[in-house]
Motif scaffolding. Sequence first.
Motif: not given
Length: 378
Positions: A71-77, A179-190
């Motif tokens: 089973w797969y579930f794809l979320y946008r936000g 090299l360091p990563s400058f990407e901000p952390p991704t907030m998880g899905r509710r």
Amino acid sequence: MLKQPLFSGPVQLPLDLPVQPQAARYLLRDATGRTAELSLTPANAALALRSDRTHDSIFVAMDNPHRLRFWYFLYRGNELVRWGYSTELNIAERASNPEPWFASVQYEWGGEMRTDEYSIPLLQRQLQVRAEQPAVAYPGQRIRLTYHVTDGGGAPVPNADLTSYAYTSKFRKPEAPELPSFEPPTMGRRAGRRFRLAEQFDNKPDQTSQKPLDWAQWRAQLGLDSLVFYQFLYPEFGVFGEYRAAPGGLTQVAPFVVDSGRVQPAAAVYLDGVPIYIRALNHTEPYALVADSGYHTLSVRTATRLITLRGVYLQPRHKLTLSLDLNYPRPDMTVEERPATFTSLEQTELNRYVLPVSVANLPPARCPRSGRGPVCKC
């Protein structure tokens, strides 16, 4: 996890078998007692989601060498965009908004249901470097190297400070600097789980369901008809049966009646007209009714109906779990309307097989019973 073997028997090597995701392990033993074991773990499930993001699109694909159903579930936000049940996945969607996407995958492996969660953010601060250079250069050759630096959206990055270096085959184990990563952390899905009923529902713990499952819709969308539990609740042709080796080698049957996916409690069960279960007397015993092997006529009395199925085969030394859909017409099954209580004729017939026993001044003991013997009343 299943505790009984799915298969046990002699084999000849070399052997090529399809993997059964319901199995926890495979154990091979030769005549001298030497063994080889293969456990099914998440590491060898080899089910992995591959994804890519551009400034206006998202691409998702599944690596599935074992052809497992998942089973797969794809979320946008937090919004569910795509879902399904399949053995393969290859999706391309427009994604012009920089908000992260998420994917949730559930599958059976090693006798357990497993869940993998994936985050698919758009890497906006990570630079992409593309080099234009020849594939081979000889010593002393002068070559021109051209680099293109773009951001996560594909736009050129002005005034980029690059450091380019090269090495020859004399350096056996070259290591690029970290090299360091400058990407901000991704907030998880509710999480979509809710442990509280909405206001329009009454909290009635004594009622297991307020609304029947829309079986015609969800059996296809979620692949519920592939699960034995739902095959039992919604028999495809009105009857579901499963044989399993019975403990102690006693032939047994456990019949159930279902109505739109809901089990109707049995008040009495008859085998060839003889009662082998009376709920008022036997409700404290395991619902596994001992019987003789062979073909029989089985009847189940519920609160409002008597369902009779002819030609039921009981396999020797096996337990038959049986479910009958009272709404599915079959030539070998009849459904009769009955009152909410036993009729006087039914009570008279049941009393012929009930033996009252006084237990005063007697040590506690189980009432003897056989597959076709009387039902004790103590």
